[in-house]
Design an enzyme around this catalytic site. Structure first.
Site, PDB file in Angstrom:
ATOM      1  N   PRO A 137       0.817  -1.216   0.000  1.00 62.26           N
ATOM      2  CA  PRO A 137       0.000   0.000   0.000  1.00 62.26           C
ATOM      3  C   PRO A 137       0.855   1.273   0.000  1.00 62.26           C
ATOM      4  O   PRO A 137       0.489   2.257  -0.634  1.00 62.26           O
ATOM      5  CB  PRO A 137      -0.808  -0.122   1.296  1.00 62.26           C
ATOM      6  CG  PRO A 137      -0.848  -1.595   1.593  1.00 62.26           C
ATOM      7  CD  PRO A 137       0.413  -2.165   1.056  1.00 62.26           C
ATOM      8  N   TRP A 165      -2.070  -4.563  -4.966  1.00 62.71           N
ATOM      9  CA  TRP A 165      -2.125  -4.600  -6.447  1.00 62.71           C
ATOM     10  C   TRP A 165      -1.550  -5.895  -7.002  1.00 62.71           C
ATOM     11  O   TRP A 165      -0.807  -5.858  -7.980  1.00 62.71           O
ATOM     12  CB  TRP A 165      -1.331  -3.432  -7.059  1.00 62.71           C
ATOM     13  CG  TRP A 165      -1.460  -2.115  -6.410  1.00 62.71           C
ATOM     14  CD1 TRP A 165      -0.486  -1.406  -5.793  1.00 62.71           C
ATOM     15  CD2 TRP A 165      -2.644  -1.308  -6.338  1.00 62.71           C
ATOM     16  NE1 TRP A 165      -0.981  -0.218  -5.328  1.00 62.71           N
ATOM     17  CE2 TRP A 165      -2.307  -0.127  -5.652  1.00 62.71           C
ATOM     18  CE3 TRP A 165      -3.963  -1.465  -6.779  1.00 62.71           C
ATOM     19  CZ2 TRP A 165      -3.217   0.876  -5.386  1.00 62.71           C
ATOM     20  CZ3 TRP A 165      -4.868  -0.458  -6.514  1.00 62.71           C
ATOM     21  CH2 TRP A 165      -4.485   0.690  -5.839  1.00 62.71           C
ATOM     22  N   ARG A 250      10.318  -6.591 -18.441  1.00 66.07           N
ATOM     23  CA  ARG A 250       9.918  -5.275 -18.967  1.00 66.07           C
ATOM     24  C   ARG A 250       9.799  -5.296 -20.486  1.00 66.07           C
ATOM     25  O   ARG A 250       8.864  -4.749 -21.054  1.00 66.07           O
ATOM     26  CB  ARG A 250      10.915  -4.218 -18.514  1.00 66.07           C
ATOM     27  CG  ARG A 250      10.641  -3.827 -17.083  1.00 66.07           C
ATOM     28  CD  ARG A 250      11.678  -2.935 -16.477  1.00 66.07           C
ATOM     29  NE  ARG A 250      11.247  -2.618 -15.119  1.00 66.07           N
ATOM     30  CZ  ARG A 250      12.061  -2.385 -14.106  1.00 66.07           C
ATOM     31  NH1 ARG A 250      13.363  -2.417 -14.280  1.00 66.07           N
ATOM     32  NH2 ARG A 250      11.570  -2.103 -12.917  1.00 66.07           N
ATOM     33  N   ARG A 275     -15.062   2.994 -44.915  1.00 71.42           N
ATOM     34  CA  ARG A 275     -15.969   4.116 -44.615  1.00 71.42           C
ATOM     35  C   ARG A 275     -15.934   5.150 -45.735  1.00 71.42           C
ATOM     36  O   ARG A 275     -14.868   5.639 -46.118  1.00 71.42           O
ATOM     37  CB  ARG A 275     -15.554   4.778 -43.298  1.00 71.42           C
ATOM     38  CG  ARG A 275     -16.368   5.990 -42.949  1.00 71.42           C
ATOM     39  CD  ARG A 275     -16.828   5.939 -41.526  1.00 71.42           C
ATOM     40  NE  ARG A 275     -17.511   7.163 -41.113  1.00 71.42           N
ATOM     41  CZ  ARG A 275     -18.813   7.224 -40.909  1.00 71.42           C
ATOM     42  NH1 ARG A 275     -19.575   6.158 -41.099  1.00 71.42           N
ATOM     43  NH2 ARG A 275     -19.377   8.357 -40.518  1.00 71.42           N
ATOM     44  N   GLY A 347     -13.981   7.717 -34.892  1.00 71.04           N
ATOM     45  CA  GLY A 347     -14.951   8.724 -34.468  1.00 71.04           C
ATOM     46  C   GLY A 347     -15.792   8.190 -33.320  1.00 71.04           C
ATOM     47  O   GLY A 347     -15.302   7.416 -32.491  1.00 71.04           O
ATOM     48  N   GLU A 371       5.263  -3.047 -13.531  1.00 69.34           N
ATOM     49  CA  GLU A 371       6.662  -3.492 -13.741  1.00 69.34           C
ATOM     50  C   GLU A 371       7.604  -2.313 -13.988  1.00 69.34           C
ATOM     51  O   GLU A 371       8.544  -2.404 -14.782  1.00 69.34           O
ATOM     52  CB  GLU A 371       6.733  -4.557 -14.835  1.00 69.34           C
ATOM     53  CG  GLU A 371       6.077  -5.842 -14.357  1.00 69.34           C
ATOM     54  CD  GLU A 371       6.061  -6.964 -15.352  1.00 69.34           C
ATOM     55  OE1 GLU A 371       6.986  -7.038 -16.168  1.00 69.34           O
ATOM     56  OE2 GLU A 371       5.126  -7.779 -15.295  1.00 69.34           O
TER      57      GLU A 371
END
Ligand SMILES: Cc1cc2nc3c(=O)[nH]c(=O)nc-3n(C[C@H](O)[C@H](O)[C@H](O)COP(=O)(O)OP(=O)(O)OC[C@H]3O[C@@H](n4cnc5c(N)ncnc54)[C@H](O)[C@@H]3O)c2cc1C
Length: 392
Positions: A137, A165, A250, A275, A347, A371
């Site tokens: 914490p 976590w 990492r 589109r 959009g 990490e």
């Protein structure tokens, strides 16, 4: 397509890597039902995916005793490619794979014969779920300040304190926990322990709901007694073990970021090419083309940096840790930008809850924090410059 075939063809990779990449891509396409609706119950979905990964051999490298498959345990290029392929397919699939590998790697590298025998085979089968607990914490980036106490007594150690976590916190059977044993000040006084989830005194604290649902919880330790043989490596080596694991992983976070970004890009490209706008296709607009050109440059740079870092780690290059930080920093920061740009291409449609772009927009965010946050990576990279540029 999950992978860039041109990058895979570069000399960083061997034919077996290309084959693995093709295999994970096909496997994900054939097993998509595993992560359908995974956000409704991430604990159950995480375990289901983990079992399937184990059953189909994707975790075999976590058990070096298993033979040729297991001997690839130290192969960072394979780890990166698997994460990239899984992340392209689904956030939770990548999460289940990566946390299991993160938890098993310290045992592969530092476990004694008995610890390896007891834990690695079931971890590689996906029947024993692991987790790696460093954060608290009050302690995140500053790992040397870990406060969870492990006091020595006649039989072993007594743990008191909390972790926060923790990925897989609510479902793990085994935790690799870094705690303060006090052999020396700060980083020198930490030790790694292997703690089965059913150890009396260990309880799962609050479940933490995240922006992108995953199994995630805090842990509490109250007079949690551990035998001496639960120490992983040697007393006082906990910081080194934690850093070594993070340095290797990492770059794999960077690889996952590429998977997320490539998925968003494929979706946005397909949208832009279909589109109709101003009597043509959206993709024909120069500014839209410029967006995709920028994305392509960023994806190439990220993939090359990840490949370089993994190749350096596999060769035992002492500069691999720096390259791992560079790869994570660049790939995660730019993946965030790419996903955002893809939402813009869609959009309003890019913001619809549970659409591909909306999910990726939420899922990509945590990669810049866990990490080692981007700021921590910058400190590592700058720190690696050493005496360069100093006046003679
Ligand atoms: C999805 C996810 C999964 C996780 N899984 C695990 C897990 O399995 N096990 C585990 O132990 N932990 C896990 N964590 C925790 C994670 O490792 C920490 O969140 C991380 O180390 C950062 O710590 P913090 O959140 O406490 O932030 P802090 O350390 O409090 O940092 C807060 C901010 O300050 C910045 N900062 C830090 N140092 C500097 C500096 N020198 N200069 C400028 N800015 C600085 C940071 O970049 C950050 O932006 C996970 C986190 C997430 C989001």
């Amino acid at each position: 397509m999950s992978f860039d075939a041109g990058i895979l063809a570069l000399p960083f990779y061997e034919p077996r890597h290309v084959q693995r990449a093709q295999q994970i891509e096909s496997w994900c396409a054939e097993n998509a039902e595993l992560w359908d609706d995974s956000s409704a119950d991430p604990d159950a979905a995480g375990l289901r995916i983990l079992r399937a990964l184990g059953e189909h051999g994707w975790l075999a490298a976590l058990d070096p005793a298993a033979g040729p498959e297991g001997s690839a345990a130290g192969d960072c290029r394979s780890l990166c490619l698997l994460r990239e392929g899984l992340a392209y397919a689904d956030d939770l699939a990548d999460f289940a794979f990566s946390i299991q590998a993160l938890a098993a790697t310290p045992i592969v590298r530092h476990g004694n014969e008995e610890q390896q025998r007891r834990y690695l085979a079931p971890m590689a089968k996906g029947t024993l779920c692991g987790a790696f607990a460093i954060s608290e914490p009050d302690v995140g980036s500053d790992v040397a300040a870990i406060g969870l106490r492990a006091d020595k007594d006649a039989d072993g150690y007594v743990l008191n304190g909390a972790k926060a976590w923790i990925a897989n916190g609510g479902i793990a059977d085994l935790f690799c926990v870094i705690a303060r044993t006090g052999e020396g000040p700060g980083a020198l006084g930490l030790t790694a322990f292997l703690v089965p989830a059913d150890t009396p005194g260990l309880t799962v604290g609050q479940r933490v709901p995240l922006i992108a649902p995953r199994s995630f919880a805090d842990l509490e330790f109250t007079d949690c007694r551990l035998p001496k043989d639960s120490v992983l490596g040697r007393p006082g080596a906990g910081f080194v073990i934690a850093m070594e694991v993070l340095e290797r992983f990492r770059m794999t976070v960077g690889a996952a970021a590429i998977g997320f970004a490539r998925r968003a890009t494929d979706a946005a490209l397909s949208h832009a090419k279909n589109r109709k706008m101003y009597g043509a296709k959206q993709f024909d607009l120069q500014l839209v083309k410029a967006t995709f050109a920028d994305i392509e440059v960023e994806l190439n740079a990220a993939a090359l940096l990840v490949a370089r870092a993994a190749w350096a780690a596999d060769r035992g290059d002492p500069a691999a840790a720096k390259h791992s930080s560079i790869a994570k920093l660049y790939a995660t920061e730019h993946a965030q930008h790419i996903v955002d740009a893809c939402v813009q291409v869609f959009g309003a449609a890019g913001l619809v809850a549970d659409s591909v772009t909306e999910r990726l927009y939420r899922q990509i965010r945590s990669l810049r924090i866990y990490e080692g946050s981007s700021e921590v990576q910058k400190m590592i990279i700058a720190g690696s410059l050493g005496g360069r540029g100093r006046a003679k």
